[in-house]
Design a protein around this motif. Sequence first.
Motif, PDB file in Angstrom:
ATOM      1  N   LEU A 135     -30.723 -50.495  50.285  1.00 28.38           N
ATOM      2  CA  LEU A 135     -31.576 -49.433  50.938  1.00 28.38           C
ATOM      3  C   LEU A 135     -30.757 -48.043  50.708  1.00 28.38           C
ATOM      4  O   LEU A 135     -31.288 -46.922  50.303  1.00 28.38           O
ATOM      5  N   ALA A 136     -29.536 -48.091  51.088  1.00 28.76           N
ATOM      6  CA  ALA A 136     -28.714 -46.786  51.174  1.00 28.76           C
ATOM      7  C   ALA A 136     -28.724 -46.223  49.738  1.00 28.76           C
ATOM      8  O   ALA A 136     -28.854 -45.163  49.235  1.00 28.76           O
ATOM      9  N   ALA A 137     -28.475 -47.142  48.607  1.00 30.81           N
ATOM     10  CA  ALA A 137     -28.525 -46.894  47.349  1.00 30.81           C
ATOM     11  C   ALA A 137     -29.816 -46.245  46.729  1.00 30.81           C
ATOM     12  O   ALA A 137     -29.848 -45.216  45.836  1.00 30.81           O
ATOM     13  N   LYS A 138     -30.989 -46.666  47.146  1.00 30.17           N
ATOM     14  CA  LYS A 138     -32.254 -46.179  46.842  1.00 30.17           C
ATOM     15  C   LYS A 138     -32.573 -44.962  47.512  1.00 30.17           C
ATOM     16  O   LYS A 138     -33.037 -44.040  46.824  1.00 30.17           O
ATOM     17  N   LEU A 139     -32.205 -44.656  48.710  1.00 31.62           N
ATOM     18  CA  LEU A 139     -32.413 -43.388  49.449  1.00 31.62           C
ATOM     19  C   LEU A 139     -31.339 -42.339  48.969  1.00 31.62           C
ATOM     20  O   LEU A 139     -31.467 -41.123  49.349  1.00 31.62           O
ATOM     21  N   GLY A 140     -30.107 -42.811  48.657  1.00 34.13           N
ATOM     22  CA  GLY A 140     -28.983 -41.728  48.250  1.00 34.13           C
ATOM     23  C   GLY A 140     -28.430 -41.264  49.574  1.00 34.13           C
ATOM     24  O   GLY A 140     -27.794 -40.291  49.314  1.00 34.13           O
ATOM     25  N   VAL A 141     -28.571 -42.013  50.681  1.00 37.13           N
ATOM     26  CA  VAL A 141     -27.985 -41.440  51.744  1.00 37.13           C
ATOM     27  C   VAL A 141     -27.379 -42.700  52.683  1.00 37.13           C
ATOM     28  O   VAL A 141     -27.846 -43.883  52.490  1.00 37.13           O
ATOM     29  N   PRO A 142     -26.402 -42.581  53.579  1.00 38.66           N
ATOM     30  CA  PRO A 142     -26.018 -43.887  54.325  1.00 38.66           C
ATOM     31  C   PRO A 142     -26.795 -44.295  55.180  1.00 38.66           C
ATOM     32  O   PRO A 142     -27.693 -43.707  55.901  1.00 38.66           O
TER      33      PRO A 142
END
Length: 244
Positions: A135-142
Motif C-alpha cells: 500500500l505504501a509503494a502504491k500511495l508513495g507515502v509511509p
Amino acid sequence: MTDMTYTIALMGNPNTGKSTLFNVLTGLRQHTGNWPGKTVTHAEGEFTYRGATYRLVDLPGTYSLYSNSADEEVARDFLLFERPDMTIVVVDATALERNLNLALQVLEMTGRVIVAVNLIDEAKKKGIHINTKKLAAKLGVPVVPISARNREGIDALLDTVDAMAHGRINTTPLSIQYSPDIERGIAKLLPLVKDIMGDTYPARWIALRLLDGDASLLQALKQPPQLLIKEGNAYACCGSVKSV
C-alpha cells in the motif's frame, strides 16, 4: 531543550479512531475551542519525541475536502493556508477502500503524508490482512499499521513522524489521472494558476477545484481565513511521549 516545533494535521473519516490517536499522543497537553468564525470544534495538543516538539491539530472528521460543509472547509483551509509540516491520515483497516478516498484527496494537496491504518486488531478478527508495504509503494507515502486504543504501532508511527520531520523520508505521492477532458482542462489552467499563485499553493489541485466550480475555494483564496494563534499557556500540564 527541544530544537523546534513541527505542526502535524490529523485527518480522517468519522469513526476511524482519529480522536483516540490524538488523545494517546497528546495526553493532557491539549485544549479545545472553536475554529475562528466557525461553530466547528477545534482540538489541538502537543507532544515531544526525540528532542522535537510537535503541535498536533485534530481536524474535523470528514469524508472529503470538497467544501460541502463547514467541517470540510475547515480541514481544506488548514491544509491549504497553514501548510502543516506533515499530515497523518487515519484510515479504518476494516473499511480501507472507502477511507482511502480522503487519503487520495489529501495526497493531491500535499506529499508530506503518513497514512495510519488504525483498528488493525479489528481487521485481524475479521480475517482482513492488509499489506501495508504494498500500500505504501502504491500511495508513495509511509503507511503504518496501528491500534490506537491498544497503543499498538505507536512507536513505529512516532519513528516515522521523526523521520519525516527531519527529512529522512522522501515521498512520491500517487497522482490521480482523470479523464482526457479533465486532464486537458487542468493543463490549460495550470499555467494561469502558477502565474497568479506561484509555488505557494498546490496548483494542480486548485485547477481541479476550479474546474469543479468550487466557489467556496475561490472566496477563501481571495480572503484567506484567520489562522489559529496559540494564546499563552494553553495546555493543561506537561506530559510528553518519550523516546524508547
